[in-house]
Write a protein that holds these residues in place. Structure first.
Motif, PDB file in Angstrom:
ATOM      1  N   LEU A 116       0.833  -1.210   0.000  1.00  0.00           N
ATOM      2  CA  LEU A 116       0.000   0.000   0.000  1.00  0.00           C
ATOM      3  C   LEU A 116       0.865   1.257   0.000  1.00  0.00           C
ATOM      4  CD1 LEU A 116      -2.892  -0.896   2.491  1.00  0.00           C
ATOM      5  CD2 LEU A 116      -3.029  -0.651  -0.005  1.00  0.00           C
ATOM      6  N   LYS A 167       2.179   1.944  -3.261  1.00  0.00           N
ATOM      7  CA  LYS A 167       1.100   2.073  -4.248  1.00  0.00           C
ATOM      8  C   LYS A 167       1.203   0.986  -5.315  1.00  0.00           C
ATOM      9  CE  LYS A 167       0.585   6.839  -3.310  1.00  0.00           C
ATOM     10  NZ  LYS A 167       0.680   8.198  -3.592  1.00  0.00           N
ATOM     11  N   SER A 168       1.516  -0.242  -4.832  1.00  0.00           N
ATOM     12  CA  SER A 168       1.632  -1.367  -5.742  1.00  0.00           C
ATOM     13  C   SER A 168       0.614  -2.452  -5.422  1.00  0.00           C
ATOM     14  CB  SER A 168       3.046  -1.963  -5.704  1.00  0.00           C
ATOM     15  OG  SER A 168       3.348  -2.440  -4.418  1.00  0.00           O
TER      16      SER A 168
END
Length: 166
Positions: A158, A161-162
């Protein structure tokens, strides 16, 4: 049992073969995991002074420190982890590669353990992670170590941002 201090006479190929012979009797991956976890319990902890960012392996779900040294033309490795399976696996590899020249370490193909492990791809990764984290495919009922690792991996994903919907 394969020890971190091998005989000076053994080549790295002989040490690899000895390691593979140790793992051969375990057809069931749970038995192999139990062996590796037992091995981790007998390995000394790395001194706290070496449990620093410099020696921390990036990308590993658990914390894994590998402390390398180079003495008398030979490589030496020590490992520690907050996860028993990781510590046990790292100790096997440290024992294999320790007391070898850099050339010997580089020349030994790292894929020799592939036949003694398993790998999941795509949706099978997620299914396996949930089976292990929930205890369905876990070595020990109520094991919290893996659930914590899954949570940490998700939190990390998280932050990077993956992660998205599964």
């Amino acid at each position: 049992m394969l020890e971190n201090n091998y005989s000076q006479i053994m080549t790295i190929e002989e040490k690899r073969n000895q390691l593979l012979e140790e793992l051969m009797p375990f057809e069931d991956h749970f038995e192999r995991f139990a062996y590796v976890i037992d091995r981790a319990k007998s390995c000394p902890s790395l001194d706290e002074e070496y449990k620093i960012e410099t020696f921390l392996i990036k990308g590993c779900i658990s914390q894994l420190w590998i402390f390398p040294q180079f003495k008398d033309g030979k490589c030496h490795y020590q490992a520690d982890s907050d996860a028993a399976i990781t510590k046990g696996t790292a100790s096997l590899l440290c024992g294999l590669y320790s007391d070898e020249t850099p050339e010997a370490v580089i020349e030994l193909e790292p894929d020799f353990l592939e036949n003694h492990s398993y790998r999941h791809m795509g949706e099978a990764v997620v299914r396996h992670a949930f089976e292990v984290a929930s205890g369905i495919d876990s070595q020990m009922v109520g094991e919290t170590e893996i659930l914590g690792q899954v949570k940490n991996a998700y939190d990390d994903a998280l932050r990077r941002k993956s992660s998205g919907k599964i």
